[in-house]
Design a protein around this motif. Sequence first.
Motif, PDB file in Angstrom:
ATOM      1  N   ASP A  14       0.813  -1.215   0.000  1.00 17.90           N
ATOM      2  CA  ASP A  14       0.000   0.000   0.000  1.00 17.90           C
ATOM      3  C   ASP A  14       0.849   1.269   0.000  1.00 17.90           C
ATOM      4  OD1 ASP A  14       1.022  -0.086   2.517  1.00 17.90           O
ATOM      5  OD2 ASP A  14      -0.902  -0.287   3.561  1.00 17.90           O
ATOM      6  N   HIS A  21      -0.458  -6.139   9.670  1.00 16.21           N
ATOM      7  CA  HIS A  21      -0.929  -6.429  11.026  1.00 16.21           C
ATOM      8  C   HIS A  21      -1.900  -7.616  10.965  1.00 16.21           C
ATOM      9  CE1 HIS A  21      -2.761  -4.789  15.038  1.00 16.21           C
ATOM     10  NE2 HIS A  21      -2.334  -6.045  15.129  1.00 16.21           N
ATOM     11  N   GLU A  83     -11.543  -1.098  18.022  1.00 13.93           N
ATOM     12  CA  GLU A  83     -11.117  -0.420  16.798  1.00 13.93           C
ATOM     13  C   GLU A  83      -9.595  -0.415  16.725  1.00 13.93           C
ATOM     14  OE1 GLU A  83     -12.721   0.790  14.218  1.00 13.93           O
ATOM     15  OE2 GLU A  83     -14.682   0.160  14.984  1.00 13.93           O
ATOM     16  N   THR A  84      -9.062  -1.161  15.779  1.00 11.81           N
ATOM     17  CA  THR A  84      -7.623  -1.168  15.526  1.00 11.81           C
ATOM     18  C   THR A  84      -7.417  -1.564  14.080  1.00 11.81           C
ATOM     19  OG1 THR A  84      -5.487  -2.030  16.266  1.00 11.81           O
ATOM     20  CG2 THR A  84      -7.325  -3.578  16.234  1.00 11.81           C
ATOM     21  N   ARG A  85      -6.362  -1.059  13.485  1.00 10.12           N
ATOM     22  CA  ARG A  85      -6.132  -1.339  12.071  1.00 10.12           C
ATOM     23  C   ARG A  85      -5.590  -2.752  11.907  1.00 10.12           C
ATOM     24  NH1 ARG A  85      -3.165   2.575   7.638  1.00 10.12           N
ATOM     25  NH2 ARG A  85      -3.408   1.179   5.847  1.00 10.12           N
ATOM     26  N   ASP A  87      -4.893  -5.958   8.958  1.00  9.63           N
ATOM     27  CA  ASP A  87      -4.861  -6.396   7.567  1.00  9.63           C
ATOM     28  C   ASP A  87      -5.432  -7.805   7.416  1.00  9.63           C
ATOM     29  OD1 ASP A  87      -3.307  -4.119   6.307  1.00  9.63           O
ATOM     30  OD2 ASP A  87      -1.944  -4.718   7.918  1.00  9.63           O
ATOM     31  N   HIS A 115     -15.179  -4.208   5.367  1.00  3.86           N
ATOM     32  CA  HIS A 115     -14.053  -3.288   5.233  1.00  3.86           C
ATOM     33  C   HIS A 115     -12.839  -3.950   4.589  1.00  3.86           C
ATOM     34  CE1 HIS A 115     -16.581  -0.992   8.009  1.00  3.86           C
ATOM     35  NE2 HIS A 115     -15.881   0.070   7.660  1.00  3.86           N
ATOM     36  N   VAL A 117     -11.013  -6.497   5.191  1.00  3.82           N
ATOM     37  CA  VAL A 117      -9.950  -7.147   5.948  1.00  3.82           C
ATOM     38  C   VAL A 117      -9.893  -8.607   5.498  1.00  3.82           C
ATOM     39  CG1 VAL A 117      -9.183  -7.866   8.253  1.00  3.82           C
ATOM     40  CG2 VAL A 117     -10.196  -5.599   7.903  1.00  3.82           C
TER      41      VAL A 117
END
Length: 332
Positions: A14, A21, A83-85, A87, A115, A117
């Motif tokens: 990206d 993650h 809420e955490t980013r 992948d 979203h 993921v």
Amino acid sequence: MTLRDKSLPAGDKDGEGRPAHVGFLLIPDFALLAYASAVEPLRAANRLSGRDLYHWSHVSIDGGPATASNGVSIRADHAVGTETRLDYVIVCAGGNPAIFQHPQTFAWLRHLARHRVRLGGVSGGPYILARANVLDGYRFTIHWEHAPAFLEDYPDLDLRRSLYEIDRDRLTSSGGTAPLDMMHAVIAREHGSELALAVSEWFLQTHVREGAGPQRMPLRERLGISHAPLLRVVGRMEQSLENPISREELARTANVSLRQLERLFRHHLGRSLGEHYLGLRLDRARDLLRQTSLSVLETALACGFASASHFSRGYRRRFGHPPRAEREKPVR
């Protein structure tokens, strides 16, 4: 090594230069070996490359420690819904995933899917993904022990009897050590086959298995016999539990007389043809009782018994308790 699916997005493409993650969702009674086989290749990839290619964290349903089926606990970094980013989220489950009930988990997985993921599951983890309705339209796999119950619950999903499957943004593994092979494919796709091979060699993998490979040992090895006609018969038995094949048809499969087939079972397996077939059906029934909500009668019919009473008598003789008592026993 041929990658199962070239469409899996790369982890660090990206342009941000950040590690991918990976969140491991640890369902109570998760299978520790399958989890370790999925997380350890990430650690090895970081160490062998000298770069932080992957970051991982642990998620539990309530934010507290998650306990594996062998009693080992792992501290969680997040609770479901935090809420955490991320992948990837890889669901690790074992025990009896068919009875897992946690609407917040299912809602969170659907949220992650919306979203984009990447979602995965190992061992019983794909069962949780199916219950969250995020496997529709994807091919996937699950541990062979869970497959009969899964097919009762989800007959229309595209379940494969493979070691692992990677289909677009879904990756699933049958469990055990198969996640090592799946993560080899992921690392090769994202960071090249040279690093993936180095990771596999570090874990003493002398052979990296293809995703389409079988989950179970061949019958020859499982039973410790080499008599080809007898193996053909046992193979047909295992594939025909709901609608048992007649003794005469089984003898024709082996191209021997029924009397000779009986002698082969006694000599090689130490039991009669009927005893072996009944044992296979009762073992399948025990799995269904433990992993589904089918009634005793429905379980009996699914395993080729004409009546619940006949089924119950055979079950008690084999396991020492009636079928209804099976659901009262803890499964580890």
